[in-house]
Design a protein around this motif. Structure first.
Motif, PDB file in Angstrom:
ATOM      1  N   LEU A  15      -9.655  24.477  20.122  1.00  0.00           N
ATOM      2  CA  LEU A  15     -10.173  25.146  18.923  1.00  0.00           C
ATOM      3  C   LEU A  15      -9.767  26.617  18.888  1.00  0.00           C
ATOM      4  O   LEU A  15      -9.422  27.146  17.828  1.00  0.00           O
ATOM      5  N   VAL A  16      -9.800  27.283  20.045  1.00  0.00           N
ATOM      6  CA  VAL A  16      -9.378  28.688  20.112  1.00  0.00           C
ATOM      7  C   VAL A  16      -7.894  28.804  19.749  1.00  0.00           C
ATOM      8  O   VAL A  16      -7.499  29.683  18.973  1.00  0.00           O
ATOM      9  N   VAL A  17      -7.072  27.907  20.296  1.00  0.00           N
ATOM     10  CA  VAL A  17      -5.644  27.905  19.951  1.00  0.00           C
ATOM     11  C   VAL A  17      -5.474  27.668  18.446  1.00  0.00           C
ATOM     12  O   VAL A  17      -4.659  28.328  17.790  1.00  0.00           O
ATOM     13  N   GLY A  18      -6.262  26.748  17.879  1.00  0.00           N
ATOM     14  CA  GLY A  18      -6.200  26.497  16.442  1.00  0.00           C
ATOM     15  C   GLY A  18      -6.566  27.725  15.629  1.00  0.00           C
ATOM     16  O   GLY A  18      -5.900  28.057  14.648  1.00  0.00           O
ATOM     17  N   LEU A  19      -7.624  28.409  16.037  1.00  0.00           N
ATOM     18  CA  LEU A  19      -8.040  29.622  15.327  1.00  0.00           C
ATOM     19  C   LEU A  19      -6.982  30.717  15.433  1.00  0.00           C
ATOM     20  O   LEU A  19      -6.672  31.396  14.445  1.00  0.00           O
ATOM     21  N   LEU A  20      -6.430  30.903  16.620  1.00  0.00           N
ATOM     22  CA  LEU A  20      -5.393  31.924  16.803  1.00  0.00           C
ATOM     23  C   LEU A  20      -4.125  31.585  16.015  1.00  0.00           C
ATOM     24  O   LEU A  20      -3.503  32.471  15.423  1.00  0.00           O
ATOM     25  N   THR A  21      -3.762  30.313  15.998  1.00  0.00           N
ATOM     26  CA  THR A  21      -2.590  29.887  15.228  1.00  0.00           C
ATOM     27  C   THR A  21      -2.814  30.125  13.737  1.00  0.00           C
ATOM     28  O   THR A  21      -1.937  30.635  13.036  1.00  0.00           O
TER      29      THR A  21
END
Length: 172
Positions: free
Chosen positions: A67-73
């Motif tokens: 989810l963090v990777v998704g938000l950063l992307t």
């Protein structure tokens, strides 16, 4: 819903997003920019298997990282997209080369997280991917709405919620 249907939905959304990202899109004042991410999140939460029942803690950590990777992307995608006002006053957005690099980096991190999950014995299914994709689209659309509102606020009436609409090549 079966795993095949989930996979097809995920692939369809990714193809739609990538195709739309590569072409100019008109930003409108539509307040429903959150609907597609909301539907994806709903589908992810209603499916069993969001968290691996045999490895709950490790699965939750991997899901959180996803989810963090998704938000950063999504944030990187929104901030590297070009937003401009056309001569007719309409607002437009288009991904740049930096946007493509953000996507490649995000995909690389997701592959690495999948590898970590495999090493830990954690099963990650379609619901985790749908939740991360929903996070990516939600933050991207939200930040584009803010950027569009800032442009509109300085040149006329504010855009309260901004939806990105695909326009035909004859209009661009």
């Amino acid at each position: 819903m079966s795993g095949l249907v989930n996979a097809l939905v995920i692939i369809a959304v990714i193809v739609l997003v990538v195709v739309r990202q590569c072409s100019a899109q008109r930003i409108s004042g539509d307040r429903r920019w959150w609907v597609l991410p909301g539907v994806l999140l709903f589908m992810a939460l209603r499916e069993p298997g969001l968290v691996d029942p045999h490895h709950r803690i490790a699965s939750a950590i991997v899901l959180g990282a996803e989810l963090v990777v998704g938000l950063l992307t999504g944030a990187g995608w929104a901030w590297t997209s070009r937003v401009w006002r056309a001569e007719d006053g309409s607002l437009w957005s288009r991904g740049t080369r930096a946007t493509a690099l953000v996507w490649v980096g995000g995909l690389g991190l997701r592959v690495a997280l999948y590898g970590v999950a495999v090493v830990l014995g954690v099963h990650q299914g379609g619901p985790a991917l749908m939740a991360a994709l929903a996070a990516t689209l939600l933050i991207r659309q939200g930040l584009l709405a803010l950027r569009a509102a800032a442009i509109s606020g300085s040149h006329g009436g504010p855009v309260v919620g901004a939806a990105v609409r695909q326009e035909g090549k004859d209009r661009v």
